[in-house]
Design an enzyme around this catalytic site. Structure first.
Site, mmCIF file in Angstrom:
data_model
loop_
_atom_site.group_PDB
_atom_site.id
_atom_site.type_symbol
_atom_site.label_atom_id
_atom_site.label_comp_id
_atom_site.label_asym_id
_atom_site.label_seq_id
_atom_site.Cartn_x
_atom_site.Cartn_y
_atom_site.Cartn_z
ATOM 1 N N CYS A 223 0.823 -1.222 0.000
ATOM 2 C CA CYS A 223 0.000 0.000 0.000
ATOM 3 C C CYS A 223 0.851 1.263 0.000
ATOM 4 C CB CYS A 223 -0.922 0.015 1.207
ATOM 5 S SG CYS A 223 -2.059 -1.367 1.230
ATOM 6 N N HIS B 187 -3.026 7.073 3.885
ATOM 7 C CA HIS B 187 -3.514 5.851 3.246
ATOM 8 C C HIS B 187 -4.825 5.446 3.920
ATOM 9 C CE1 HIS B 187 -3.962 1.929 1.684
ATOM 10 N NE2 HIS B 187 -3.572 1.299 2.772
ATOM 11 N N ASN C 193 -10.226 0.271 0.921
ATOM 12 C CA ASN C 193 -8.767 0.309 0.826
ATOM 13 C C ASN C 193 -8.361 -0.040 -0.610
ATOM 14 O OD1 ASN C 193 -6.019 -0.178 0.929
ATOM 15 N ND2 ASN C 193 -6.087 -1.407 2.798
HETATM 16 O O1 UT7 Z 1 -3.603 -1.353 3.910
HETATM 17 C C1 UT7 Z 1 -2.548 -2.032 4.523
HETATM 18 C C2 UT7 Z 1 -2.650 -2.187 5.957
HETATM 19 N N1 UT7 Z 1 -3.918 -2.718 6.379
HETATM 20 C C3 UT7 Z 1 -4.228 -2.568 7.648
HETATM 21 O O2 UT7 Z 1 -3.466 -1.942 8.365
HETATM 22 C C4 UT7 Z 1 -5.481 -3.181 8.174
HETATM 23 C C5 UT7 Z 1 -5.358 -3.349 9.663
HETATM 24 N N2 UT7 Z 1 -6.413 -4.101 10.315
HETATM 25 C C6 UT7 Z 1 -7.696 -3.705 10.393
HETATM 26 O O3 UT7 Z 1 -8.100 -2.739 9.796
HETATM 27 C C7 UT7 Z 1 -8.622 -4.478 11.305
HETATM 28 O O4 UT7 Z 1 -7.866 -5.346 12.114
HETATM 29 C C8 UT7 Z 1 -9.716 -5.291 10.557
HETATM 30 C C9 UT7 Z 1 -10.743 -4.355 9.946
HETATM 31 C C10 UT7 Z 1 -9.104 -6.145 9.497
HETATM 32 C C11 UT7 Z 1 -10.441 -6.199 11.544
HETATM 33 O O5 UT7 Z 1 -10.999 -5.426 12.588
HETATM 34 P P1 UT7 Z 1 -10.786 -5.853 14.110
HETATM 35 O O6 UT7 Z 1 -11.540 -4.903 14.908
HETATM 36 O O7 UT7 Z 1 -9.312 -5.950 14.340
HETATM 37 O O8 UT7 Z 1 -11.489 -7.244 14.158
HETATM 38 P P2 UT7 Z 1 -10.882 -8.653 14.565
HETATM 39 O O9 UT7 Z 1 -10.069 -9.208 13.474
HETATM 40 O O10 UT7 Z 1 -10.286 -8.576 15.954
HETATM 41 O O11 UT7 Z 1 -12.206 -9.476 14.710
HETATM 42 C C12 UT7 Z 1 -13.190 -9.183 15.729
HETATM 43 C C13 UT7 Z 1 -14.390 -10.083 15.494
HETATM 44 C C14 UT7 Z 1 -13.994 -11.545 15.298
HETATM 45 O O12 UT7 Z 1 -15.009 -12.336 15.849
HETATM 46 P P3 UT7 Z 1 -14.835 -12.986 17.310
HETATM 47 O O13 UT7 Z 1 -13.611 -13.845 17.206
HETATM 48 O O14 UT7 Z 1 -14.672 -11.844 18.241
HETATM 49 O O15 UT7 Z 1 -16.108 -13.746 17.484
HETATM 50 C C15 UT7 Z 1 -14.010 -11.710 13.803
HETATM 51 O O16 UT7 Z 1 -14.252 -13.032 13.402
HETATM 52 O O17 UT7 Z 1 -15.040 -9.680 14.287
HETATM 53 C C16 UT7 Z 1 -15.152 -10.800 13.414
HETATM 54 N N3 UT7 Z 1 -15.059 -10.321 12.042
HETATM 55 C C17 UT7 Z 1 -16.143 -9.940 11.360
HETATM 56 N N4 UT7 Z 1 -17.455 -9.890 11.677
HETATM 57 C C18 UT7 Z 1 -18.308 -9.436 10.731
HETATM 58 C C19 UT7 Z 1 -13.955 -10.176 11.277
HETATM 59 N N5 UT7 Z 1 -14.315 -9.697 10.071
HETATM 60 C C20 UT7 Z 1 -15.669 -9.539 10.095
HETATM 61 C C21 UT7 Z 1 -16.618 -9.092 9.157
HETATM 62 N N6 UT7 Z 1 -17.912 -9.055 9.517
HETATM 63 N N7 UT7 Z 1 -16.259 -8.676 7.918
#
Ligand code: UT7
Length: 331
Positions: free
Chosen positions: A113, A256, A286
């Site tokens: 990115c 970004h 993104n």
């Molecule tokens: O561009 C290059 C760099 N990119 C980044 O820097 C991206 C960095 N990361 C992020 O933006 C975030 O970590 C994400 C948006 C990818 C994920 O958000 P999060 O708040 O960190 O969620 P998580 O991965 O900790 O997941 C929390 C919960 C999980 O469920 P449980 O285990 O708590 O039951 C996931 O399974 O949310 C669930 N989950 C979703 N639920 C509904 C993960 N993705 C989704 C989804 N819809 N799309």
């Protein structure tokens, strides 16, 4: 030594809109979750065989038109992308042909990115040392073609698009004041491509998307989020120091667009007011290398930058790579 200044910006986003509600039909997700956790409401999807170089050409033509520089006068074309049309010729060479930049040298830069800021650094240095007078810098991606449409952790984040700027040599004390780049390969496992043919679903609600997938993207979002905020703050402070600019002197930050919570956390750590941060994530998601130049072109069109304004662009992505540029706006 010469300096480089931005003389024009342009962007292109494909017409097909994929909303959060559409994605509820694809994976187990909801509009509420995506909006709350990422800030994204919709993203654009390239259809009908639209390739990265074609989107890049559309953004580039707009940037050239705004700049008054002829394609034939470009000495350098640099494209930041992780989704070139093909392994080679480079996307930059395909773009060069499409826009008629006959005397330019052309190359792609692969920096996740951070591709646009890395490409900007290459072009800035070429102008500073006298090798180039006019350069085209592009960020362009068709991420929909490398998305795992069964992975709700990534497929809700990504979108397609392209942005471009034209840089020209200047003797004035303005333009690009600093570009800083960093990388750390030891965190490569947080965001990477799986480079093999595999049986993954296509995006059935948009015909043709995902049919030819050269690789797919894998991300460990949580640790990446933490690294992103740390690295973005570090590189921003370093860049402001190098350019001898204080946070309160910034007119606009174009970061970004990976996650609105990352952008807000960065702004909060810097003490930068919300109205000085330009975001497009709600409409495009993104778009990797394309996110900064798309946002920049829109900010310019919206009249958000005036001559002498201090602009900060800052990015973070696969590699890991990160980088920032401080520009004194001059058009
Ligand atoms: O561009 C290059 C760099 N990119 C980044 O820097 C991206 C960095 N990361 C992020 O933006 C975030 O970590 C994400 C948006 C990818 C994920 O958000 P999060 O708040 O960190 O969620 P998580 O991965 O900790 O997941 C929390 C919960 C999980 O469920 P449980 O285990 O708590 O039951 C996931 O399974 O949310 C669930 N989950 C979703 N639920 C509904 C993960 N993705 C989704 C989804 N819809 N799309």
């Amino acid at each position: 030594m010469y300096k480089a200044k931005v003389v024009g910006a342009g962007s292109y986003a494909p017409e097909t809109v994929l909303t959060n509600r559409d994605l509820e039909k694809v994976v187990d997700t909801s509009d509420a979750w995506i909006t709350r956790r990422t800030g994204i409401k919709e993203r654009r999807i390239a259809t009908g065989g639209m390739v990265t170089s074609e989107m890049a050409a559309r953004a580039a033509r707009q940037a050239l038109e705004k700049s008054g520089v002829e394609a034939g006068d470009l000495d350098l074309v640099v494209v930041g992308t992780v989704t070139p049309d093909r392994q080679f010729p480079s996307c930059a060479c395909l773009l060069q042909e499409k826009i008629g930049a006959r005397k330019a040298a052309s190359m792609d830069v692969s920096a996740g990115c951070s591709g646009f800021i890395y490409a900007l650094s290459v072009a800035n240095n070429a102008i500073r040392c006298g090798d180039a007078e006019h350069a085209l810098v592009v960020g362009a991606e068709v991420l929909s073609g490398v998305t795992n449409w069964s992975d709700r952790g990534t497929c809700v984040l990504l979108g397609d698009g392209a942005g471009a700027v034209v840089l020209s040599r200047t003797d004035e004390d303005t333009g690009i004041k600093a570009v800083n780049l960093r990388s750390d390969g030891s965190f490569g496992h947080l965001l990477y491509s799986v480079d093999k043919q595999c049986e993954l679903p296509t995006l059935d609600i948009v015909p043709g998307v995902g049919e030819q997938r050269p690789f797919y993207l894998v991300m460990d979002g949580k640790p990446l989020f933490k690294k992103a905020v740390e690295c973005l703050e570090e590189i921003t402070r370093w860049t402001l120091d190098k350019a001898q600019v204080k946070v309160e002197e910034l007119a606009l930050m174009v970061p970004h667009q990976a996650n609105i919570r990352i952008i807000n956390a960065l702004a909060q750590r810097l003490g930068l007011a919300e109205e000085k941060v330009y975001t497009t994530i709600e409409r495009y998601g993104n778009t990797s290398s394309a996110s900064i130049p798309i946002a920049l072109a829109e900010a310019v069109n919206a009249g958000r930058l005036c001559p002498r304004d201090k602009l900060l662009m800052v990015t973070f992505g696969a590699g890991l790579t990160w980088g920032a540029s401080l520009v004194e706006w001059s058009i």
